[in-house]
Scaffold this active site. Sequence first.
Site, PDB file in Angstrom:
ATOM      1  N   TYR A 141       0.828  -1.212   0.000  1.00 13.95           N
ATOM      2  CA  TYR A 141       0.000   0.000   0.000  1.00 13.95           C
ATOM      3  C   TYR A 141       0.865   1.266   0.000  1.00 13.95           C
ATOM      4  CZ  TYR A 141      -3.949  -3.047   1.124  1.00 13.95           C
ATOM      5  OH  TYR A 141      -4.901  -4.025   1.087  1.00 13.95           O
ATOM      6  N   LYS A 192       3.721 -15.334   1.391  1.00 13.07           N
ATOM      7  CA  LYS A 192       3.740 -16.105   0.149  1.00 13.07           C
ATOM      8  C   LYS A 192       5.204 -16.311  -0.255  1.00 13.07           C
ATOM      9  CE  LYS A 192       0.716 -16.792  -2.606  1.00 13.07           C
ATOM     10  NZ  LYS A 192       0.075 -18.074  -2.960  1.00 13.07           N
ATOM     11  N   ASP A 225      -2.588 -17.876   1.214  1.00 13.81           N
ATOM     12  CA  ASP A 225      -3.817 -18.403   0.608  1.00 13.81           C
ATOM     13  C   ASP A 225      -4.346 -19.579   1.413  1.00 13.81           C
ATOM     14  OD1 ASP A 225      -1.457 -19.605  -0.239  1.00 13.81           O
ATOM     15  OD2 ASP A 225      -2.257 -20.254  -2.159  1.00 13.81           O
ATOM     16  N   ASP A 249      -5.057  -7.307   5.626  1.00 13.92           N
ATOM     17  CA  ASP A 249      -6.305  -6.626   5.286  1.00 13.92           C
ATOM     18  C   ASP A 249      -7.370  -7.683   4.945  1.00 13.92           C
ATOM     19  OD1 ASP A 249      -8.071  -4.662   4.599  1.00 13.92           O
ATOM     20  OD2 ASP A 249      -6.919  -3.853   2.924  1.00 13.92           O
ATOM     21  N   ASP A 253     -10.521  -9.391   7.504  1.00 12.85           N
ATOM     22  CA  ASP A 253     -11.936  -9.294   7.138  1.00 12.85           C
ATOM     23  C   ASP A 253     -12.607 -10.666   7.151  1.00 12.85           C
ATOM     24  OD1 ASP A 253     -11.876  -6.590   6.949  1.00 12.85           O
ATOM     25  OD2 ASP A 253     -12.782  -6.488   4.960  1.00 12.85           O
TER      26      ASP A 253
END
Length: 368
Positions: A141, A192, A225, A249, A253
């Site tokens: 970001y 990852k 993942d 993020d 959620d």
Amino acid sequence: MATHKLLLLPGDGIGPEVMREVEKIVSWFRKSGIGFETETDLVGGAAYDAHKVAVTDAAMQRAQDADAVLFGAVGGPKWDAVPYNVRPEAGLLRLRKDLGLFANIRPAICYPALADASSLKREIVEGLDIVIVRELTGGVYFGEPKELVTLEDGSQRAVDTQVYTTGEIERITRVAFEMAKTRRNKVSSAEKSNVMKTGVLWRQVVSKIHKAEYADVELEHVLADNAAMQLVRNPKQFDVIVTDNLFGDILSDIGAMLTGSLGMLPSASLGAEDPKTGKRKALYEPVHGSAPDIAGKGLANPIAMIGSFGMALRYSFGLIEEADRLDKAIANVLASGTRTKDIAAPGANAVGTQDVGDAIVRELETLR
Ligand code: NAD
């Protein structure tokens, strides 16, 4: 008696409504002998209306001077057209940046009384109690270059850059291990490393800190993942998940939805430890926004905001017994069936924002 300095920034929409309920809880603890000093200031659209900025320098100074900031919510359609740099969210971004809040902590707790409000089966989520520790100030970001350019053939090319340094990973890793030590002693680090260099570095640094400083805490590495999949398959296998800004993020959620309602989710954002005082800058806020659709109607669920104050008791003030008591009071109120509309069982009577705050205060009194 030690005094804890709290800055209250209620903000917009339901922010002031849910903050009023926190003030009742603060008053109760004050009466029971804990020194809380509170100041209140404007933020978001409310600050824009009064001062044409999303947070004033004076409010920022108060935030710097406070032991903890409690933040309600900002934004709403009234301010949709204000200039970008003074939009309500800019107030929150400035607070995060100027206070150096690099660690975002989101618990996902599923109270047994609310297990049916989750979209997952009761047995998967009932009693869930996990924490997601997200790096908040680095990663994709913020990484440079970050651009959208038009190419010679008229098509466009967009670039975001994922960047992490050793130091950034070390400090968030330590926050996660410290948290795990106060809980079930397990950290799952999600990245990852199979396809990203930042993931390779992340894994190396987490392993190094683990070996050198926290060998007594269980550590597992999970690909991000897979972490997403495991969170919906069997979330109770986790205790503390530590991850970067982007994956955090998304994973937080998912964690949020496991518990049923936005109105239930507290969060904390912590900065670096001051080497002199050992204190961290800290901001506590519900995950939800200003909910303009229900603002001013007394319908908002104040539990996310009250739970955020509970996190301040735990992480900023070291008042663990008091934090446990507040959590227990919330659980008991829910178990008694006192619920706002967002979490009420279908067909059941819902109560208002103030009723929930009052019920929690009564329960605190009973638990004393
Ligand atoms: P929202 O979280 O405000 O609301 C989403 C839905 O959840 C709405 O239906 C709302 O009524 C409900 N809801 C949220 N909190 C609730 C509570 N405590 N009790 C009961 N129901 C609750 O998200 P949104 O509608 O996407 O955004 C509304 C405004 O809030 C926008 O201006 C947005 O930019 C802002 N926002 C601010 C923050 C923040 O201040 N940190 C976070 C998210 C959104």
